[in-house]
Design a protein around this motif. Sequence first.
Motif, PDB file in Angstrom:
ATOM      1  N   ARG A  50       0.830  -1.211   0.000  1.00  0.00           N
ATOM      2  CA  ARG A  50       0.000   0.000   0.000  1.00  0.00           C
ATOM      3  C   ARG A  50       0.869   1.267   0.000  1.00  0.00           C
ATOM      4  N   PRO A  51       1.707   1.434  -1.019  1.00  0.00           N
ATOM      5  CA  PRO A  51       2.558   2.623  -1.075  1.00  0.00           C
ATOM      6  C   PRO A  51       1.728   3.881  -1.332  1.00  0.00           C
ATOM      7  N   ASP A  52       2.322   5.019  -1.109  1.00  0.00           N
ATOM      8  CA  ASP A  52       1.647   6.275  -1.435  1.00  0.00           C
ATOM      9  C   ASP A  52       1.721   6.539  -2.928  1.00  0.00           C
ATOM     10  N   VAL A  53       2.864   6.201  -3.508  1.00  0.00           N
ATOM     11  CA  VAL A  53       3.099   6.470  -4.931  1.00  0.00           C
ATOM     12  C   VAL A  53       3.781   5.271  -5.585  1.00  0.00           C
ATOM     13  N   VAL A  54       3.335   4.939  -6.785  1.00  0.00           N
ATOM     14  CA  VAL A  54       4.026   3.935  -7.598  1.00  0.00           C
ATOM     15  C   VAL A  54       4.699   4.668  -8.753  1.00  0.00           C
ATOM     16  N   LEU A  55       6.003   4.510  -8.861  1.00  0.00           N
ATOM     17  CA  LEU A  55       6.745   5.046  -9.998  1.00  0.00           C
ATOM     18  C   LEU A  55       6.742   3.946 -11.050  1.00  0.00           C
ATOM     19  N   MET A  56       5.967   4.138 -12.105  1.00  0.00           N
ATOM     20  CA  MET A  56       5.638   3.053 -13.032  1.00  0.00           C
ATOM     21  C   MET A  56       6.228   3.248 -14.427  1.00  0.00           C
ATOM     22  N   ASP A  57       7.031   2.278 -14.865  1.00  0.00           N
ATOM     23  CA  ASP A  57       7.504   2.268 -16.241  1.00  0.00           C
ATOM     24  C   ASP A  57       6.383   1.728 -17.122  1.00  0.00           C
ATOM     25  N   VAL A  58       6.398   2.072 -18.395  1.00  0.00           N
ATOM     26  CA  VAL A  58       5.343   1.620 -19.298  1.00  0.00           C
ATOM     27  C   VAL A  58       5.615   0.219 -19.830  1.00  0.00           C
ATOM     28  N   ARG A  59       6.802   0.026 -20.356  1.00  0.00           N
ATOM     29  CA  ARG A  59       7.124  -1.258 -20.984  1.00  0.00           C
ATOM     30  C   ARG A  59       7.734  -2.223 -19.980  1.00  0.00           C
ATOM     31  N   MET A  60       6.925  -3.194 -19.584  1.00  0.00           N
ATOM     32  CA  MET A  60       7.382  -4.220 -18.650  1.00  0.00           C
ATOM     33  C   MET A  60       6.811  -5.571 -19.061  1.00  0.00           C
ATOM     34  N   PRO A  61       7.485  -6.656 -18.709  1.00  0.00           N
ATOM     35  CA  PRO A  61       6.984  -7.991 -19.062  1.00  0.00           C
ATOM     36  C   PRO A  61       5.781  -8.408 -18.215  1.00  0.00           C
ATOM     37  N   GLU A  62       5.099  -9.432 -18.679  1.00  0.00           N
ATOM     38  CA  GLU A  62       3.929 -10.027 -18.013  1.00  0.00           C
ATOM     39  C   GLU A  62       2.699  -9.125 -18.084  1.00  0.00           C
ATOM     40  N   LEU A  63       2.868  -7.887 -17.667  1.00  0.00           N
ATOM     41  CA  LEU A  63       1.767  -6.927 -17.644  1.00  0.00           C
ATOM     42  C   LEU A  63       2.394  -5.562 -17.851  1.00  0.00           C
ATOM     43  N   ASP A  64       1.959  -4.822 -18.887  1.00  0.00           N
ATOM     44  CA  ASP A  64       2.593  -3.528 -19.111  1.00  0.00           C
ATOM     45  C   ASP A  64       2.146  -2.510 -18.057  1.00  0.00           C
ATOM     46  N   GLY A  65       2.829  -1.384 -18.034  1.00  0.00           N
ATOM     47  CA  GLY A  65       2.562  -0.384 -16.999  1.00  0.00           C
ATOM     48  C   GLY A  65       1.154   0.182 -17.024  1.00  0.00           C
ATOM     49  N   ILE A  66       0.562   0.275 -18.208  1.00  0.00           N
ATOM     50  CA  ILE A  66      -0.802   0.807 -18.321  1.00  0.00           C
ATOM     51  C   ILE A  66      -1.797  -0.175 -17.705  1.00  0.00           C
ATOM     52  N   ALA A  67      -1.648  -1.449 -18.050  1.00  0.00           N
ATOM     53  CA  ALA A  67      -2.551  -2.471 -17.503  1.00  0.00           C
ATOM     54  C   ALA A  67      -2.372  -2.582 -15.994  1.00  0.00           C
ATOM     55  N   ALA A  68      -1.131  -2.486 -15.534  1.00  0.00           N
ATOM     56  CA  ALA A  68      -0.867  -2.547 -14.093  1.00  0.00           C
ATOM     57  C   ALA A  68      -1.496  -1.351 -13.389  1.00  0.00           C
ATOM     58  N   THR A  69      -1.387  -0.186 -14.001  1.00  0.00           N
ATOM     59  CA  THR A  69      -2.000   1.027 -13.439  1.00  0.00           C
ATOM     60  C   THR A  69      -3.508   0.866 -13.340  1.00  0.00           C
ATOM     61  N   ARG A  70      -4.102   0.309 -14.388  1.00  0.00           N
ATOM     62  CA  ARG A  70      -5.556   0.103 -14.400  1.00  0.00           C
ATOM     63  C   ARG A  70      -5.991  -0.809 -13.254  1.00  0.00           C
ATOM     64  N   GLN A  71      -5.231  -1.863 -13.005  1.00  0.00           N
ATOM     65  CA  GLN A  71      -5.581  -2.781 -11.928  1.00  0.00           C
ATOM     66  C   GLN A  71      -5.410  -2.127 -10.558  1.00  0.00           C
ATOM     67  N   ILE A  72      -4.327  -1.380 -10.392  1.00  0.00           N
ATOM     68  CA  ILE A  72      -4.063  -0.737  -9.100  1.00  0.00           C
ATOM     69  C   ILE A  72      -5.113   0.333  -8.798  1.00  0.00           C
ATOM     70  N   CYS A  73      -5.368   1.197  -9.774  1.00  0.00           N
ATOM     71  CA  CYS A  73      -6.312   2.303  -9.546  1.00  0.00           C
ATOM     72  C   CYS A  73      -7.760   1.833  -9.543  1.00  0.00           C
ATOM     73  N   GLY A  74      -8.013   0.677 -10.160  1.00  0.00           N
ATOM     74  CA  GLY A  74      -9.385   0.179 -10.228  1.00  0.00           C
ATOM     75  C   GLY A  74      -9.786  -0.714  -9.080  1.00  0.00           C
ATOM     76  N   SER A  75      -8.826  -1.065  -8.225  1.00  0.00           N
ATOM     77  CA  SER A  75      -9.138  -1.932  -7.092  1.00  0.00           C
ATOM     78  C   SER A  75      -9.485  -1.109  -5.855  1.00  0.00           C
ATOM     79  N   PRO A  76     -10.565  -1.463  -5.159  1.00  0.00           N
ATOM     80  CA  PRO A  76     -10.923  -0.732  -3.936  1.00  0.00           C
ATOM     81  C   PRO A  76      -9.811  -0.765  -2.892  1.00  0.00           C
ATOM     82  N   ASP A  77      -9.026  -1.824  -2.894  1.00  0.00           N
ATOM     83  CA  ASP A  77      -7.970  -1.961  -1.893  1.00  0.00           C
ATOM     84  C   ASP A  77      -6.803  -1.017  -2.128  1.00  0.00           C
ATOM     85  N   THR A  78      -6.602  -0.603  -3.379  1.00  0.00           N
ATOM     86  CA  THR A  78      -5.465   0.266  -3.691  1.00  0.00           C
ATOM     87  C   THR A  78      -5.905   1.545  -4.399  1.00  0.00           C
TER      88      THR A  78
END
Length: 224
Positions: A50-78
Amino acid sequence: MTEPIRVLVADDQALLRGSFRVLIDSAPGLAVVAEAGTGAQAVELANRERPDVVLMDVRMPELDGIAATRQICGSPDTADVRVLILTTFDLDEYVYSGLRAGASGFLLKDTPPADLLSAIRVIAAGESLLAPTVTRRLIAEFASRPEPARPIARELHGVTDREREVLALIARGLSNTEIAEHLRLSLATVKTHVGRLLGKLQARDRAQLVIVAYETGLVTAAPR
């Protein structure tokens, strides 16, 4: 003693992650709580730490930064976790998608270290941040994309004429000070309008207000 701003660094390059950690940990009031080498790890660690800020790169394996951002910001827990995306000139197409995914800010990868640290503090404080060199390119990107518009009446219900003026200027990339000068209002009054817009439109921050302005059609593409 004030608790430090807790940062999660997500980048697939170990050398860059290490550099960011050294920079952030050496800054007063900031601390890296975890590092992620993939988008999936970023989501997992965001849920755990539960960090305050995620410093997120765009191009990453498994799940890109945009998809990861969507999951983090779209979850009630985060939902309270802020995401600051690092982009480059050749990745402008990701800026629009990143905003829609819930990112609160964007910086170019060649941003000076002091500006990066300042950006983390701005994002943690609940503000949004778009690097000046990104803002106008972002607006051009919005203007050129045929995204399906939602009815203005529904999206902007309850928004006053003055608030619409303020919203339109936010979408054009103006700061609160510039909006105050343009509309001949006090800075305090502009801040009040922005705060009311955030509440009425249920926007996380200023970046999300830009999305509403474009997707409702309040602001449209300038003739080319």
